[in-house]
Structure formats: C-alpha cells, structure tokens
Scaffold this active site. Structure first.
Site, PDB file in Angstrom:
ATOM      1  N   THR A 180      -3.388 -16.844   0.976  1.00  0.00           N
ATOM      2  CA  THR A 180      -3.306 -15.068   1.750  1.00  0.00           C
ATOM      3  C   THR A 180      -3.569 -15.785   2.621  1.00  0.00           C
ATOM      4  O   THR A 180      -4.174 -16.315   3.743  1.00  0.00           O
ATOM      5  CB  THR A 180      -4.856 -14.431   1.268  1.00  0.00           C
ATOM      6  OG1 THR A 180      -4.146 -14.914  -0.176  1.00  0.00           O
ATOM      7  CG2 THR A 180      -5.296 -13.250   1.653  1.00  0.00           C
ATOM      8  N   ARG A 208      -0.645  -7.668 -12.259  1.00  0.00           N
ATOM      9  CA  ARG A 208      -2.146  -8.216 -11.670  1.00  0.00           C
ATOM     10  C   ARG A 208      -2.578  -7.536  -9.931  1.00  0.00           C
ATOM     11  O   ARG A 208      -1.030  -8.340  -9.968  1.00  0.00           O
ATOM     12  CB  ARG A 208      -2.656  -9.131 -11.659  1.00  0.00           C
ATOM     13  CG  ARG A 208      -4.076  -9.447 -11.488  1.00  0.00           C
ATOM     14  CD  ARG A 208      -3.926 -10.414 -10.265  1.00  0.00           C
ATOM     15  NE  ARG A 208      -5.159 -11.260  -9.172  1.00  0.00           N
ATOM     16  CZ  ARG A 208      -5.571 -11.509  -8.581  1.00  0.00           C
ATOM     17  NH1 ARG A 208      -4.320 -11.377  -7.206  1.00  0.00           N
ATOM     18  NH2 ARG A 208      -6.421 -11.488  -7.700  1.00  0.00           N
ATOM     19  N   GLY A 210      -5.036  -7.832  -7.032  1.00  0.00           N
ATOM     20  CA  GLY A 210      -6.318  -8.852  -6.502  1.00  0.00           C
ATOM     21  C   GLY A 210      -6.648  -7.916  -5.770  1.00  0.00           C
ATOM     22  O   GLY A 210      -7.016  -6.842  -5.364  1.00  0.00           O
ATOM     23  N   ASP A 211      -7.745  -8.829  -5.131  1.00  0.00           N
ATOM     24  CA  ASP A 211      -8.591  -8.082  -3.996  1.00  0.00           C
ATOM     25  C   ASP A 211      -7.916  -7.337  -2.214  1.00  0.00           C
ATOM     26  O   ASP A 211      -8.737  -6.616  -1.559  1.00  0.00           O
ATOM     27  CB  ASP A 211      -9.993  -8.549  -3.768  1.00  0.00           C
ATOM     28  CG  ASP A 211      -9.721 -10.403  -3.521  1.00  0.00           C
ATOM     29  OD1 ASP A 211      -8.458 -11.157  -3.659  1.00  0.00           O
ATOM     30  OD2 ASP A 211     -10.293 -10.393  -2.341  1.00  0.00           O
ATOM     31  N   THR A 230     -10.768 -13.583   1.134  1.00  0.00           N
ATOM     32  CA  THR A 230      -9.497 -15.324   0.161  1.00  0.00           C
ATOM     33  C   THR A 230      -9.706 -15.500  -0.323  1.00  0.00           C
ATOM     34  O   THR A 230     -11.101 -16.451  -0.393  1.00  0.00           O
ATOM     35  CB  THR A 230      -8.868 -16.140   1.677  1.00  0.00           C
ATOM     36  OG1 THR A 230      -7.601 -16.435   0.677  1.00  0.00           O
ATOM     37  CG2 THR A 230     -10.071 -16.380   2.304  1.00  0.00           C
ATOM     38  N   GLY A 231      -9.519 -15.841  -2.113  1.00  0.00           N
ATOM     39  CA  GLY A 231     -10.042 -16.771  -2.664  1.00  0.00           C
ATOM     40  C   GLY A 231     -10.054 -15.986  -4.264  1.00  0.00           C
ATOM     41  O   GLY A 231      -9.005 -15.442  -4.441  1.00  0.00           O
ATOM     42  N   GLY A 233     -10.079 -13.234  -6.021  1.00  0.00           N
ATOM     43  CA  GLY A 233      -9.590 -12.102  -6.245  1.00  0.00           C
ATOM     44  C   GLY A 233     -11.070 -10.674  -6.853  1.00  0.00           C
ATOM     45  O   GLY A 233     -11.000 -10.476  -6.484  1.00  0.00           O
TER      46      GLY A 233
END
Ligand code: ASP
Length: 338
Positions: A180, A208, A210-211, A230-231, A233
């Site tokens: 990301t 899906r 994510g964050d 980033t990671g 989510g």
C-alpha cells in the site's frame, strides 16, 4: 484553524511487510528511485505553496503509477483474478474527506477519492457507482488489464495453490505483501493532510474492503495530526488506528511518536496484527513506527533534505526537525519497532 507558518514537511510510504529475500538489487533500486521521485514531486508542490491535499495526491499518484507498489498499476489480485482498489484522502483543517472502495477501472484511485471529497456531498463511493461518478466528471476509465503485472499474478497463483491445499495463509508471506502507498504533508500554511491508496490484500474475497479507504482506520487527519497506515487492514479497522493516534495527540497531548508507537507497535500486535504507519504533527514532527521486516518509506523534514529507507535496521539518519517542536521534542522518523 490556522497555524503559524512552519517549514513544509512530507512523509510517504510504499507499504510495510517488505520481504527481504524477494527484494532483488534491481527491484530495491527501482523502489528507492520511485520513493525519491514521489518525494521530489510532492515537495516541489509544497514549495510552490500548494495545499497539503494537493501535495499528498501528487506524491501518491507517482507511487500508484509505479508497478512496484500495491496501488494503481501493480495492485494485488483478488481471489477471482481481479484488481479492486481502495483509496482515501483527508484534509486536516476542515476534516473533509473522500474515499473510494472496490474500484476496478480507475488508474489513480487517489484522484477519484479527492474528487469525491471536493465534488460530492459524500465521503465514500464504491464499485460501479464510484466509476459512474468518475465518468460524470470526465475522469477516464482504464481497461482492467491496465493493473496487471506478472509478479502480482504469480503471487495470486501461489496463494490459490495454498488455498486448494487447505493451507491457511492469512499470516504467511504471500499474504503479507503490504505494498500500500500513502502520504502525509504539512503545507506552508501549517495545514495537514493524509492519503492512502491500495490494492488491498492478495487473494482477498467477497468484496473485502481494508482499512485504507476507511476514514479513521487507515487514513485520518485533523489540524494537529495526519496518519496513513499500511498493514493487516482488519486490525487497523478494529483499532481505528489512524484516529486513535490522532486523538491521543489532539486531546491528550501525547507526543506523536509515542502515540503512534502505542497503536502500531503495542495495540495492533497484541491483537495479532502487524504493519506500520507514517504520522506527522502540526509542528513537523514525524513518526514512522512499524513491526515488519521493513517498510518502504521516505520523508523530507523541515531541513529540506530527502531521505529514503526500506529495511528495519537502516539508519534513518533523521532526528527531531530543527523547527520548534513543543508538542514532541523527541519526534523522529525512526522506523524500528519499539
Ligand atoms: N492495509 C491494506 C489492506 O489491508 C494492505 C496494505 O497495507 O498493504 O487493505
């Protein structure tokens, strides 16, 4: 709210979860060059007096266009072999925000997120509706094949094999290609902004999200603090990570570096998640905590000198900015887990 004039600052990331053995010297060189170019473009806009929002989008567009990152061209594939992209941007002073989720035909999702913020009464648009909005404002749609790279395709094939072998890979290296991209900026008027753009997680299913496009989870800015994450989510959503960092800074006057470390390196790992974030406060303090092997990152602080780093053990070579930093005299860009 407006702050006294401060030197502009720009911080960018190209994702955490760097897998050292996957990183050939040629790829590392290309990634460092892309990060440097994103910094250069964004900083030129900052020096020209552009708003933090404009700077964040300028820097992110460079990374979206580069196939080495999991955003725009080079995004990871879904389980069904598609690319579904998410992005968000937030203007700290006004707390206006725009986001798009699950778009399949937008080459630069960050620009569409910005248009959602600036041209609609909404914050988040998804899928086909977001693409119809893009068309209505004359933003060209790309063919879905635009996003494809062989490397991402192979990452999906590997995950599919693991799926069919019944091997869980939610926590393995295949899934952890967190490429990301994001940026946070402090402009010459003292205004902050944050933006994030992603293809999400390799082999994701069922629409899906994510964050990254969720305001407060992967992206947040107010007049004191800006964060792009980033990671993994799901953990960033559950901890409302970006907002949690900024609320500590804004309401509890916790120094930025400590606030970011508590959420990224304590709260999220305690739940089983991982990743990193870039954070910036209104005094120009920078924090880049992460708990993965490395994180693609770069920054230009008040000194005006660009820095790019990848590995966890890299000497970030930065310290507190020379500008007065009453809220966080320990602010730095050290990325090591702590
Ligand atoms: N946070 C992103 C997501 O979960 C992934 C990443 O950071 O690469 O969608």
């Amino acid at each position: 709210m407006s702050h006294a004039a401060v030197p502009p600052v720009l911080v960018i990331h190209g994702g955490s979860g760097v897998i050292t053995h996957d990183l050939t010297p040629a790829k590392e060189k290309a990634i460092r060059a892309a990060l440097a170019k994103a910094l250069e473009n964004g900083y030129a806009a900052l020096k020209a007096g552009k708003s933090a929002v404009a700077v964040v989008s300028a820097a992110i567009v460079v990374l979206e266009d580069d196939p080495n990152f999991n955003a725009g061209k080079g995004a990871v594939f879904t389980h069904d072999g598609k690319n579904e992209l998410d992005a968000a941007i937030m203007d700290g002073d006004t707390r206006r925000a725009g986001a798009v989720a699950g778009v399949q035909r937008i080459g630069n999702p960050i620009l569409l997120a910005r248009a959602v913020m600036e041209k609609t009464p909404y914050v988040m648009l998804s899928g086909r509706g977001a693409e119809a909005f893009a068309q209505s404002i004359g933003m060209p749609l790309v063919d879905p094949s635009y996003f494809r790279t062989e490397e991402r395709w192979q990452q999906l094939q590997k995950a599919l094999k693991e799926d069919s072998a019944g091997k869980p890979h939610a926590d393995d290296e295949t899934t952890k290609h967190f490429g990301t991209v994001g940026a946070v900026a402090l402009d010459t008027d003292g205004h902050l902004a944050a933006g994030t753009s992603t293809g999400g997680i390799n082999d994701k299913r069922w629409g899906r999200i994510g964050d990254s496009p969720i305001i407060g989870a992967g992206t947040y800015a107010n007049s004191d603090c800006a964060v792009s994450a980033t990671g993994w989510g799901e953990y960033y959503i559950r901890t409302v990570a970006a907002h949690a960092i900024c609320m500590q800074v804004s309401q509890m006057r916790v120094p930025l570096k400590r606030a970011a470390a508590v959420v990224i390196n304590q709260e999220i790992p305690a739940l089983g998640g991982n990743g990193g974030a870039i954070a910036l406060d209104a005094h120009g303090n920078i924090a880049i905590p992460f708990n993965t092997d490395g994180m693609y990152r770069g920054w230009i602080d008040a000194s005006g000198v660009p820095h790019v780093a990848i590995h966890g053990d890299e000497d970030d070579g930065s310290s507190a900015p020379p500008a007065p930093a009453p809220a966080d005299s320990t602010g730095d860009a050290g990325g090591q887990a702590q």
